[in-house]
Every structure is written in C-alpha cells, then in structure tokens.
Design a protein around this motif. Structure first.
Motif, mmCIF file in Angstrom:
data_model
loop_
_atom_site.group_PDB
_atom_site.id
_atom_site.type_symbol
_atom_site.label_atom_id
_atom_site.label_comp_id
_atom_site.label_asym_id
_atom_site.label_seq_id
_atom_site.Cartn_x
_atom_site.Cartn_y
_atom_site.Cartn_z
ATOM 1 N N ILE A 165 36.049 44.278 31.714
ATOM 2 C CA ILE A 165 35.432 44.524 33.031
ATOM 3 C C ILE A 165 36.037 43.525 34.007
ATOM 4 O O ILE A 165 35.648 42.359 34.064
ATOM 5 C CB ILE A 165 33.898 44.402 32.981
ATOM 6 C CG1 ILE A 165 33.338 45.435 32.000
ATOM 7 C CG2 ILE A 165 33.302 44.603 34.370
ATOM 8 C CD1 ILE A 165 31.849 45.403 31.844
ATOM 9 N N ALA A 166 37.038 44.004 34.745
ATOM 10 C CA ALA A 166 37.775 43.129 35.658
ATOM 11 C C ALA A 166 37.057 43.040 37.004
ATOM 12 O O ALA A 166 36.120 43.797 37.295
ATOM 13 C CB ALA A 166 39.188 43.660 35.837
ATOM 14 N N HIS A 167 37.511 42.099 37.828
ATOM 15 C CA HIS A 167 36.908 41.896 39.145
ATOM 16 C C HIS A 167 38.007 41.627 40.164
ATOM 17 O O HIS A 167 39.066 41.082 39.840
ATOM 18 C CB HIS A 167 35.944 40.701 39.123
ATOM 19 C CG HIS A 167 35.343 40.405 40.471
ATOM 20 N ND1 HIS A 167 35.720 39.324 41.239
ATOM 21 C CD2 HIS A 167 34.415 41.081 41.203
ATOM 22 C CE1 HIS A 167 35.045 39.332 42.381
ATOM 23 N NE2 HIS A 167 34.250 40.376 42.376
ATOM 24 N N THR A 168 37.767 42.050 41.395
ATOM 25 C CA THR A 168 38.679 41.750 42.490
ATOM 26 C C THR A 168 37.885 41.521 43.760
ATOM 27 O O THR A 168 36.752 42.016 43.897
ATOM 28 C CB THR A 168 39.686 42.903 42.707
ATOM 29 O OG1 THR A 168 40.704 42.492 43.625
ATOM 30 C CG2 THR A 168 38.999 44.143 43.277
ATOM 31 N N GLU A 169 38.480 40.783 44.692
ATOM 32 C CA GLU A 169 37.906 40.634 46.028
ATOM 33 C C GLU A 169 38.590 41.553 47.028
ATOM 34 O O GLU A 169 38.176 41.615 48.192
ATOM 35 C CB GLU A 169 38.035 39.173 46.495
ATOM 36 C CG GLU A 169 37.175 38.194 45.721
ATOM 37 C CD GLU A 169 35.684 38.467 45.891
ATOM 38 O OE1 GLU A 169 35.304 39.025 46.939
ATOM 39 O OE2 GLU A 169 34.914 38.143 44.975
ATOM 40 N N ARG A 170 39.625 42.257 46.601
ATOM 41 C CA ARG A 170 40.329 43.151 47.512
ATOM 42 C C ARG A 170 39.469 44.363 47.865
ATOM 43 O O ARG A 170 38.615 44.778 47.088
ATOM 44 C CB ARG A 170 41.641 43.622 46.880
ATOM 45 C CG ARG A 170 42.623 42.499 46.549
ATOM 46 C CD ARG A 170 43.897 43.074 45.969
ATOM 47 N NE ARG A 170 44.760 42.040 45.405
ATOM 48 C CZ ARG A 170 46.044 41.854 45.725
ATOM 49 N NH1 ARG A 170 46.608 42.634 46.628
ATOM 50 N NH2 ARG A 170 46.748 40.912 45.134
ATOM 51 N N ASP A 221 43.107 40.646 35.853
ATOM 52 C CA ASP A 221 41.724 40.369 35.450
ATOM 53 C C ASP A 221 40.843 40.054 36.650
ATOM 54 O O ASP A 221 39.676 40.480 36.717
ATOM 55 C CB ASP A 221 41.642 39.153 34.518
ATOM 56 C CG ASP A 221 42.478 39.298 33.268
ATOM 57 O OD1 ASP A 221 43.320 40.203 33.214
ATOM 58 O OD2 ASP A 221 42.283 38.505 32.345
ATOM 59 N N THR A 222 41.391 39.294 37.581
ATOM 60 C CA THR A 222 40.577 38.752 38.667
ATOM 61 C C THR A 222 41.050 39.165 40.056
ATOM 62 O O THR A 222 40.464 38.738 41.045
ATOM 63 C CB THR A 222 40.596 37.213 38.593
ATOM 64 O OG1 THR A 222 41.950 36.751 38.717
ATOM 65 C CG2 THR A 222 40.024 36.718 37.271
ATOM 66 N N ASP A 223 42.103 39.988 40.118
ATOM 67 C CA ASP A 223 42.675 40.304 41.429
ATOM 68 C C ASP A 223 43.339 41.677 41.414
ATOM 69 O O ASP A 223 44.390 41.868 41.999
ATOM 70 C CB ASP A 223 43.705 39.223 41.807
ATOM 71 C CG ASP A 223 44.242 39.393 43.217
ATOM 72 O OD1 ASP A 223 43.462 39.767 44.107
ATOM 73 O OD2 ASP A 223 45.458 39.173 43.432
#
Length: 412
Positions: free
Chosen positions: A38-43, A11-13
């Motif tokens: 709608i997922a999110h990542t900082e990668r 979900d977040t990564d």
C-alpha cells in the motif's frame, strides 16, 4: 497540486501520470507488492495505492468508512473545493453521479432504479443496434487497409450505444466523447477544465430531464423519473440528472478503452489472434481474460475516518485509489498473471469493481465488447498494429489506447 519531477521512490512518491506507468504500470505493481503493498504519494492531492487483490477487495467493502462522494483519483486544491461548495447544487448533490458517487442509503435506491435496464436480458435490446453500428463503422474503412482502431472504431461504439439506451441525440456523440475526456482524462490534471465540463454535462442532462418531464414516454429517462426513493417519494429530477451523468461518464471511456486494448493485444500478439480466428468459441473466456489483463478503471474513495489496513494507517480525509487493474495482476490469485491466457479457467477478476459499487453496466459493456470484437474478426481476421511505437495510451482514471494504427489487407 501537479509535480512533473521524475519518480525516485514508487513506495512514497508514485505518480499515476508518469509516462512509463501509463504505458505499462504492471512492473510498478509487482515491485510494490513485494515491499510496500500500500504505497503513498503527495502528488495530485495525495493518495494511497493498494496493489494486492485481497487488500483492494477489503477496501472496496469499507462502506461508508471509505466514502464514494469523490470518485475521481485526483483531489482539487482547497480553493477549488471552496468554489465547489459555494455551488448549491454541488453542496446538495456532490459529484452528482449516483449511484457511484453516493454512499447508502442514496446509493441503494438509485442503483435499484438502474439495474432493471442493465440485466443480461435487458441489454439484449441493444444487440442489433450495436451489431449494425459495428458493421457500418467497418464499412467506412475496410477498403483502405489502414485504420486508427481506437479513434475510428473502439471510440465510436460506446457513446452511440449509450445515447441509444438513454434515448438522447446520437448526433452529439463527438461532444459526449470530448466531455467525458474532459472529466476522466484531460480534466484530471486540469481542474478548471474538469469543472467546466462537469457543468456542461449537468446543463445538457437538465434540459433532457425537463423535456421528458414535459413529454414523458416509455424510454429510459422517463422510467427513472417515474421511480421513487426509499421513502416512496418521487425521485428528485436532479438525481436523475446525476444518474444520466453517470451513464455518460461510466459508459463511454471505459468500454472504449477495453475494446481498444483488446485490438491492441491481438494486433501485437499473432498467436493469440490466430487462435481466436481458429477457435471463436473462446470468445466468452477471452473477453473475461482481456478485461482482467487490461482492466481500464481505477476509482477514487475518500477516508471518512482513520483506517488501518496491513499495518498502514490511512488518515481521515485521504484519497484511496481502488486499484482494480493492479489487483487483477496479483500472483497470489491468478496463475501466470502477466500473461493473457485466452481460455483461463476460474477467472475471478474485478475489472468491474467489487462491493456495493460493482459496475451496474457490466452486462452492457460485455455485450459491446463481444459484438465489437467478433464483428471485427469476422470481417478483418488478418491485422496487425502497424507502428507500435506510435501507439498512445491514456492513464489515470481510465487506461486505454487513444491512437492505435492498424493495417490489414485491403478489401477493395
């Protein structure tokens, strides 16, 4: 920018380069649709990943709120962006792959110049060339009984057809393929490599354009140079360089991946292969279904303002991944979405994208797939993937098999 740590929470990564995701991303999409569509990542510079058909469609139509100026799925670090902006060509033309890297109004007139060359009727001019090419490739390995279906067949068709269409040197096809890999595959995780081959492609097509300016003919490049923009002004030659850049990048890896995925499917699903041998009239619907199931392309967009969708705020400057492959597996739109149904009716897939940026070359891609697969089945109807565990896949921007060992009865 890079992070190879295992994913603990999709979900977040999420990680679009995770080996499991590259091999089979569908379970991740299914999980996310149920709890975090709608997922999110900082990668990889950070991004948002929609997984539902309606959301992807809605985001595709958010123009210019979602800018097309950076269509790749990874974001360079700030120091690389500063280096790019110091390049006067990049400052003026950006990614220089019109129309896909442009918002209106440039998008509109550059697309208008291309479309006449990619109508259903226009692409028929390349049918015999493609048919002869497919047969000549098969001639090279049909006596052996084994072949790398990706490298020796699927990969060989699109770059030659695109070179033929553009009227450029077909002997450079190996270079073209490698250059595109350095942009869409290897270069997604290696920014320096991506920038190097962005320049290589730009310089190559700058030479092509300069030669056609000096010696115009009735071919594709000269036709683009003879066009005009929305103001009636002659087309800037560097815009034509960018449009040729797009034909190379968009026309090789995507169709190579689609042909290869289809061969992988039939080489691992005996009943479907036998059905296509017995019912060749299914090819039109089968190709659409294979495009849906193995949709190769994910595009990047950049939010030029804060956006709200499904209760999620996407901040200005964020990258959004146009997850057309995930949308095409949405059970709210497709019955039994995780099955290939060769005669699926009413197939509303968006493998070629949606909105104003829908693939302008879809008719050519369909022609290449149709000829490549029909010709293979006519000459090699009995085949299988010989070592499934050795098959390798590329992921990220374009997903498809890169090594595909196939065996079949030798014709020697």
């Amino acid at each position: 920018m890079t992070d190879t740590a295992p994913v603990d929470d999709w979900d977040t990564d999420y990680d679009i380069f995770d080996p499991g995701y590259v091999t089979d991303p569908a379970p991740v999409w299914e999980e996310l649709r149920g709890k975090c569509p709608i997922a999110h990542t900082e990668r990889w510079g950070g991004s948002y990943l929609p997984t539902r058909y309606d959301d992807v469609q809605a985001l595709a139509k958010m123009v210019p709120e979602l800018s097309s100026g950076d269509p790749l799925v990874t974001t360079p670090p700030p120091e690389i962006i500063e280096e790019l902006l110091a390049d006067p060509v990049f400052e003026k033309y950006g990614a220089n792959a019109a129309p896909i890297s442009e918002d209106p109004p440039v998008h509109g007139w550059t697309r208008r110049l291309l479309l006449p060359h990619f109508t259903v009727k226009a692409v028929q001019a390349h049918r015999q060339y493609t048919l002869d090419l497919a047969n000549s490739l098969i001639d090279e390995f049909i006596d052996a009984g084994t072949v790398d279906g990706a490298g020796q067949y699927a990969q060989q068709i699109p770059p030659r057809v695109i070179a033929h269409l553009m009227g450029v040197d077909e002997s450079r096809v190996d270079d073209f393929t490698y250059w595109v890999q350095c942009i869409l595959e290897l270069g997604l995780a290696d920014i320096e490599l991506r920038l190097k081959y962005r320049m290589v492609i730009r310089d190559y097509f700058r030479d092509v354009v300069e030669e056609k300016q000096a010696n115009p003919d009735d071919g594709f490049v000269s036709a683009l140079l003879a066009g005009s923009d929305d103001e009636g002004e002659p087309v800037d030659p560097m815009r034509v360089v960018g449009m040729l850049n797009l034909q190379l990048i968009a026309g090789i890896d995507t169709t190579w991946s689609s042909i290869g995925s289809a061969l992988w499917h039939f080489g691992t699903h005996l009943a479907d292969r036998e059905r296509m041998v017995a019912e060749p009239e299914l090819w039109p619907s089968a190709i659409e279904e294979l495009l849906r199931f193995y949709s190769p392309v994910t595009m990047g967009r950049r939010a030029d303002e804060d956006l709200e969708i499904r209760g999620v705020t996407i901040p200005m400057g964020s990258k959004v991944l146009m997850n057309f492959p995930g949308a095409n597996r949405d059970p709210e739109v497709f019955e039994r979405p995780d099955e290939v149904i060769l005669d699926r009716p009413h197939n509303r897939h968006i493998a070629f994208g949606a909105g104003i940026h829908r693939c302008a070359g879809s008719n050519l891609a369909r022609l290449e797939m149709d000829i490549a697969l029909r010709t293979w089945f006519e000459r090699i109807p009995d085949f299988e993937v010989s070592e499934p565990e050795e098959v390798t896949w590329a992921g990220g921007q374009v997903r498809g098999p890169r090594y595909l060992p196939i065996r079949f009865p030798s014709h020697s």
